[in-house]
Design a protein around this motif. Structure first.
Motif, PDB file in Angstrom:
ATOM      1  N   GLY A 188      36.378   1.647  43.022  1.00  0.00           N
ATOM      2  CA  GLY A 188      37.814   1.640  42.753  1.00  0.00           C
ATOM      3  C   GLY A 188      38.335   0.272  42.356  1.00  0.00           C
ATOM      4  N   PRO A 189      38.059  -0.774  43.157  1.00  0.00           N
ATOM      5  CA  PRO A 189      38.500  -2.115  42.772  1.00  0.00           C
ATOM      6  C   PRO A 189      37.931  -2.589  41.436  1.00  0.00           C
ATOM      7  N   GLU A 190      36.686  -2.247  41.147  1.00  0.00           N
ATOM      8  CA  GLU A 190      36.092  -2.644  39.871  1.00  0.00           C
ATOM      9  C   GLU A 190      36.860  -2.031  38.696  1.00  0.00           C
ATOM     10  N   ILE A 191      37.210  -0.752  38.828  1.00  0.00           N
ATOM     11  CA  ILE A 191      37.955  -0.067  37.766  1.00  0.00           C
ATOM     12  C   ILE A 191      39.342  -0.688  37.600  1.00  0.00           C
ATOM     13  N   PHE A 192      40.033  -0.879  38.727  1.00  0.00           N
ATOM     14  CA  PHE A 192      41.411  -1.375  38.656  1.00  0.00           C
ATOM     15  C   PHE A 192      41.457  -2.817  38.163  1.00  0.00           C
ATOM     16  N   GLU A 193      40.473  -3.600  38.537  1.00  0.00           N
ATOM     17  CA  GLU A 193      40.435  -4.995  38.092  1.00  0.00           C
ATOM     18  C   GLU A 193      40.346  -5.077  36.571  1.00  0.00           C
ATOM     19  N   GLU A 194      39.635  -4.124  35.978  1.00  0.00           N
ATOM     20  CA  GLU A 194      39.429  -4.164  34.532  1.00  0.00           C
ATOM     21  C   GLU A 194      40.580  -3.529  33.746  1.00  0.00           C
ATOM     22  N   LEU A 195      41.152  -2.433  34.283  1.00  0.00           N
ATOM     23  CA  LEU A 195      42.158  -1.693  33.522  1.00  0.00           C
ATOM     24  C   LEU A 195      43.570  -1.790  34.093  1.00  0.00           C
ATOM     25  N   GLY A 196      43.690  -2.079  35.388  1.00  0.00           N
ATOM     26  CA  GLY A 196      44.985  -2.279  36.013  1.00  0.00           C
ATOM     27  C   GLY A 196      45.946  -1.121  35.853  1.00  0.00           C
ATOM     28  N   ASP A 197      47.222  -1.457  35.623  1.00  0.00           N
ATOM     29  CA  ASP A 197      48.280  -0.458  35.580  1.00  0.00           C
ATOM     30  C   ASP A 197      48.238   0.432  34.343  1.00  0.00           C
ATOM     31  N   SER A 198      47.300   0.178  33.436  1.00  0.00           N
ATOM     32  CA  SER A 198      47.208   1.039  32.250  1.00  0.00           C
ATOM     33  C   SER A 198      46.621   2.411  32.587  1.00  0.00           C
ATOM     34  N   ILE A 199      45.936   2.534  33.717  1.00  0.00           N
ATOM     35  CA  ILE A 199      45.290   3.793  34.095  1.00  0.00           C
ATOM     36  C   ILE A 199      46.353   4.860  34.361  1.00  0.00           C
ATOM     37  N   THR A 200      46.193   6.014  33.731  1.00  0.00           N
ATOM     38  CA  THR A 200      47.094   7.141  33.988  1.00  0.00           C
ATOM     39  C   THR A 200      46.401   8.282  34.727  1.00  0.00           C
ATOM     40  N   HIS A 201      45.089   8.424  34.531  1.00  0.00           N
ATOM     41  CA  HIS A 201      44.345   9.531  35.147  1.00  0.00           C
ATOM     42  C   HIS A 201      42.954   9.069  35.580  1.00  0.00           C
ATOM     43  N   PHE A 202      42.508   9.571  36.723  1.00  0.00           N
ATOM     44  CA  PHE A 202      41.111   9.424  37.131  1.00  0.00           C
ATOM     45  C   PHE A 202      40.578  10.812  37.448  1.00  0.00           C
ATOM     46  N   MET A 203      39.363  11.084  37.003  1.00  0.00           N
ATOM     47  CA  MET A 203      38.769  12.397  37.269  1.00  0.00           C
ATOM     48  C   MET A 203      37.256  12.278  37.390  1.00  0.00           C
ATOM     49  N   THR A 204      36.687  13.098  38.266  1.00  0.00           N
ATOM     50  CA  THR A 204      35.232  13.141  38.403  1.00  0.00           C
ATOM     51  C   THR A 204      34.832  14.432  39.104  1.00  0.00           C
ATOM     52  N   GLY A 205      33.555  14.805  38.962  1.00  0.00           N
ATOM     53  CA  GLY A 205      33.035  16.010  39.573  1.00  0.00           C
ATOM     54  C   GLY A 205      32.992  15.913  41.087  1.00  0.00           C
TER      55      GLY A 205
END
Length: 309
Positions: free
Chosen positions: A169-186
């Motif tokens: 989670g921190p790795e994803i947010f560090e790279e994309l920050g507030d631009s993320i609108t959706h997260f999805m996974t199986g």
């Protein structure tokens, strides 16, 4: 017995931490259907152990060593459809810890071969019982010989989702920050969905978190669960679910072929299914940033790859 922090085993598990996580975030270039919708995926096979399951396996083992649950002479025991078992085996081979995995008979032959090569004692369960039967068998074995085994219990072990809450989670947010609108996974053990969703929503409650499931109980997406018919993992936090979407196995196979041709990546069926879910969502929205996971690549699925190409 608690492992001494000066021991070679503890030093080895600490050193291994350098090779866990920090995987690349890959932007899909040619398959996103709309220019204002970006799709990113974490390439989780690019770490020690070769899959997303390295993260929880490492955290479960390290915590058990620190607490003394996985003391000297004990065997790590768990149920797995393959990737978690391989992650346990890879880590424990370096630490000198024996591993027993309860595995469905229909796991890919590559996984069986790799597990045996890593010295794992495999206890096979029926191909008709899925991971639920393997989980029941692991609990039975532990209950019969509790002094022999450390039951890692990935479906109910809090360290499963915490590995993703503290790492992915921190790795994803560090790279994309507030631009993320959706997260999805199986949804399988649900550790990656629960941990990442929890972290992202704490940073930005507007992020929509979506669980992906197969479209029926009989499917070919190894590691995924049909939550309507399967045993629901104890770590699954339904309060984090904004929506559930379904993916057909054959649609995932078609996506696997498309990704190879247009993106130059050979994915596993579950990775392709995650991408299929993300593309379906992209067709429903006008703009946004969708993040998903590529749990592993095609290396352990030669039987499927041969049938598709």
């Amino acid at each position: 017995m608690v492992i001494n922090q000066e021991s070679e085993v503890f030093k080895s598990i600490t050193t291994l931490g350098k090779y866990v996580g920090n995987t690349p975030l890959y932007e899909i270039q040619h398959l996103s259907p709309k220019p204002k919708v970006k799709i990113y995926a974490k390439m989780e096979w690019m770490q020690f152990g070769g899959s997303v399951k390295t993260r929880p396996a490492y955290q479960i083992i390290k915590a058990a060593l620190e607490s003394g649950e996985l003391g000297t002479g004990k065997t790590l025991l768990d149920a797995s459809s393959g990737n978690t078992g391989l992650a346990y085996a890879t880590i424990c081979a370096r630490l000198g810890i024996p591993v027993t995995i309860c595995l469905p008979e229909n796991a890919s032959w590559e996984r069986k071969k790799l597990l045996k090569g890593l010295g794992v004692n495999i206890v096979y369960t029926s191909k008709f019982g899925s991971s639920d039967e393997s989980e029941a068998k692991a609990h039975e074995m532990y209950n019969n010989e509790p002094d022999k085994y450390f039951l890692a219990n990935q479906y109910n072990n809090e360290n499963n989702w915490k590995a993703h809450y503290e790492g992915t989670g921190p790795e994803i947010f560090e790279e994309l920050g507030d631009s993320i609108t959706h997260f999805m996974t199986g949804l399988g053990t649900t550790g990656s969905f629960t941990g990442i969703s929890k972290y992202l929503k704490e940073r930005d409650p507007s992020i929509q978190t979506i669980g992906l499931q197969p479209d029926g109980a009989l499917h070919g997406l190894e590691g995924w669960k049909d939550m309507e018919t399967a045993k629901v993992p104890g770590i699954y936090d339904t309060s984090l679910v904004d929506a559930i979407k379904h993916v057909d196995t054959y649609d995932a196979y078609d996506m696997l072929k498309e990704t190879a041709k247009k993106e130059g990546i050979l994915l596993s069926p579950s990775s392709a299914a995650n991408l299929k879910g993300a593309i379906d969502l992209a067709n429903e929205i006008e703009e946004g940033v969708i993040v998903t996971l590529f749990p592993d690549n095609a290396e352990k699925y030669s039987e499927i790859i041969k049938s598709l190409f």
